[in-house]
Design a protein around this motif. Structure first.
Motif, mmCIF file in Angstrom:
data_model
loop_
_atom_site.group_PDB
_atom_site.id
_atom_site.type_symbol
_atom_site.label_atom_id
_atom_site.label_comp_id
_atom_site.label_asym_id
_atom_site.label_seq_id
_atom_site.Cartn_x
_atom_site.Cartn_y
_atom_site.Cartn_z
ATOM 1 N N ASP A 101 0.818 -1.218 0.000
ATOM 2 C CA ASP A 101 0.000 0.000 0.000
ATOM 3 C C ASP A 101 0.850 1.267 0.000
ATOM 4 O OD1 ASP A 101 -2.547 -1.303 0.181
ATOM 5 O OD2 ASP A 101 -2.113 -1.741 2.275
ATOM 6 N N LEU A 102 2.163 1.109 0.195
ATOM 7 C CA LEU A 102 3.041 2.266 0.362
ATOM 8 C C LEU A 102 3.916 2.525 -0.865
ATOM 9 C CD1 LEU A 102 4.218 1.427 3.994
ATOM 10 C CD2 LEU A 102 2.267 2.836 3.309
ATOM 11 N N LYS A 103 3.586 1.886 -1.985
ATOM 12 C CA LYS A 103 4.454 2.004 -3.171
ATOM 13 C C LYS A 103 4.358 3.363 -3.855
ATOM 14 C CE LYS A 103 1.019 -0.396 -6.031
ATOM 15 N NZ LYS A 103 0.745 -1.622 -6.809
ATOM 16 N N HIS A 104 3.372 4.193 -3.475
ATOM 17 C CA HIS A 104 3.264 5.530 -4.048
ATOM 18 C C HIS A 104 3.954 6.586 -3.184
ATOM 19 C CE1 HIS A 104 0.411 5.672 -7.584
ATOM 20 N NE2 HIS A 104 0.518 4.391 -7.310
ATOM 21 N N LYS A 157 13.272 6.029 -4.443
ATOM 22 C CA LYS A 157 13.018 4.980 -3.452
ATOM 23 C C LYS A 157 11.663 5.210 -2.804
ATOM 24 C CE LYS A 157 15.376 2.309 0.099
ATOM 25 N NZ LYS A 157 16.618 2.156 0.893
ATOM 26 N N THR A 158 10.861 4.155 -2.716
ATOM 27 C CA THR A 158 9.528 4.269 -2.120
ATOM 28 C C THR A 158 9.490 3.561 -0.769
ATOM 29 O OG1 THR A 158 8.858 2.382 -3.501
ATOM 30 C CG2 THR A 158 8.266 4.585 -4.277
ATOM 31 N N LEU A 159 8.510 3.922 0.032
ATOM 32 C CA LEU A 159 8.458 3.495 1.433
ATOM 33 C C LEU A 159 8.306 1.984 1.580
ATOM 34 C CD1 LEU A 159 8.591 4.819 4.233
ATOM 35 C CD2 LEU A 159 6.101 4.948 4.218
ATOM 36 N N ASN A 160 7.702 1.330 0.601
ATOM 37 C CA ASN A 160 7.505 -0.119 0.694
ATOM 38 C C ASN A 160 8.823 -0.895 0.607
ATOM 39 O OD1 ASN A 160 7.528 0.751 -2.095
ATOM 40 N ND2 ASN A 160 6.998 -1.337 -2.659
ATOM 41 N N GLN A 161 9.932 -0.224 0.279
ATOM 42 C CA GLN A 161 11.223 -0.892 0.161
ATOM 43 C C GLN A 161 11.963 -0.986 1.499
ATOM 44 O OE1 GLN A 161 11.949 1.837 -3.551
ATOM 45 N NE2 GLN A 161 13.467 0.226 -3.654
ATOM 46 N N TYR A 162 11.358 -0.440 2.559
ATOM 47 C CA TYR A 162 11.994 -0.449 3.876
ATOM 48 C C TYR A 162 11.406 -1.561 4.751
ATOM 49 C CZ TYR A 162 13.786 4.239 2.727
ATOM 50 O OH TYR A 162 14.421 5.296 2.140
ATOM 51 N N SER A 163 12.108 -1.846 5.845
ATOM 52 C CA SER A 163 11.581 -2.798 6.832
ATOM 53 C C SER A 163 10.456 -2.122 7.625
ATOM 54 C CB SER A 163 12.693 -3.241 7.785
ATOM 55 O OG SER A 163 13.081 -2.137 8.608
ATOM 56 N N ILE A 164 9.667 -2.914 8.341
ATOM 57 C CA ILE A 164 8.548 -2.365 9.120
ATOM 58 C C ILE A 164 9.030 -1.324 10.142
ATOM 59 C CG2 ILE A 164 6.639 -2.913 10.678
ATOM 60 C CD1 ILE A 164 6.175 -3.823 7.814
#
Length: 347
Positions: A101-104, A157-164
């Motif tokens: 859901d955070l890829k944008h 870089k988008t937020l979905n590429q990070y750890s929780i």
């Protein structure tokens, strides 16, 4: 002898006092230059220009009195919060967001920014700006970056590429912003760009053929094969068809903003608007501390979709379909304070 001895002792005390004074002065001088080496301008490091984060600049401004711009953005934040609360059953169908859901949400580590991009709301230019901000000197002029390069996912870089834990830290500490547009104007803009331009053959094949097959009676074989001449009425019928959303999510170009950016789950610090694009964009850059060398690109775009153009497109849409379409985009209208268009004939 005694007077001479007393004189010697007095001289010894004076020498020790002078020595102590000189030594103390020397230590003070060293300490002063140590401070000056760390902070040559003699200013408290915490308060030097550029050391405050965008969140600090926004919520704890140096000037005590809030600017008109700050008050405006507070009102926009409140509008989103109030709409989410009033429509909680509809706006919070999903209780938990997944990384997908955070890829944008585009992340700028250097300036502590998170930008949720919404297609058809100046996202090409904002992606260009984010490439300048994250490029560490690779780019200087956003308009020198080709539009197609701005949309290459590997360039940002988008937020979905990070750890929780990393995601949670950035959502808490970084300034989050997005830009929105009158929902139906954005929709017409997406239709014109994706279905009336000959070069968009991928959209014609992917969506046009499907729309024509479902919505057009007695379609020709050529239309079914190419999908290149979708009418706006057919596009609307496709969007309000319950089968469409059961089959797959909307494409990002006509997906609702609340589904792309999840403003009822993510607290956005700034909501910029297409109608005040330049002012709002430069306010973001000001808060990020880069406004002295970076401005939002301005240029006259003669092909821009206008309110008058949108009115014309909706003239051939039945009141029933207008009402159904408004329900699809209702939260975007309410959340971002767009009134019901005067040309709509709602049932």
């Amino acid at each position: 002898m005694k007077p001479a001895l007393l004189e010697v002792m007095r001289m010894n005390r004076m020498c020790r006092m002078v020595l102590a004074t000189c030594l103390g002065s020397f230590i003070l001088v060293i300490f002063y230059f140590q401070i000056m080496r760390r902070n040559p301008f003699g200013v408290d490091v915490c308060c030097r220009k550029g050391s405050r984060s965008p969140l600090q600049e926004l919520y704890n401004p140096i000037q005590l009195e809030l600017s008109n711009t700050a008050v405006l953005h507070q009102m926009r934040r409140d509008q989103v919060t109030d709409t989410c609360r009033a429509n909680s059953a509809m706006s919070r169908k999903r209780r938990v967001l997944t990384p997908n859901d955070l890829k944008h949400l585009v992340v700028d580590e250097d300036h502590e920014l998170i930008y949720c991009y919404v297609p058809k709301v100046a996202c090409t230019n904002w992606k260009r700006l984010m490439m300048v901000l994250t490029g560490r000197g690779k780019y200087s002029d956003p308009m020198e970056i080709p539009a197609n390069e701005a949309h290459i996912s590997a360039n940002l870089k988008t937020l979905n590429q990070y750890s929780i834990p990393e995601i949670n830290h950035r959502l808490k500490s970084y300034m989050k912003f997005l830009f929105v547009r009158e929902p139906f104007e954005r929709l017409v803009s997406a239709y014109r760009n994706k279905f009336t331009q000959k070069y968009n053959t991928s959209f014609h094949k992917r969506y046009g053929t499907k729309i024509i097959k479902r919505q057009r009676k007695n379609a020709t074989q050529e239309a079914l094969h190419k999908g290149a001449d979708v009418k706006f009425e057919e596009f609307v019928a496709y969007l309000i068809d319950p089968h469409t959303q059961r089959e797959e999510p909307f494409n990002e170009h006509w997906q609702t903003v609340y589904s792309l950016c999840h403003p009822c789950h993510i607290h956005y610090d700034l909501v910029g608007k297409y109608e005040t694009l330049e002012e709002d964009s430069n306010y973001v850059l000001q808060l990020a501390g880069v406004s002295s060398y970076l401005k939002f690109p301005t240029y006259a775009k003669s092909t821009r979709t206008t309110d008058e153009m949108t009115t014309e497109f909706f003239q051939n849409i039945s009141s029933e379909h207008q009402t159904q379409l408004y329900e699809v985009y209702k939260l975007d209208f309410l959340m971002f304070n767009y009134s019901v268009p005067s040309y709509l004939k709602l049932e």
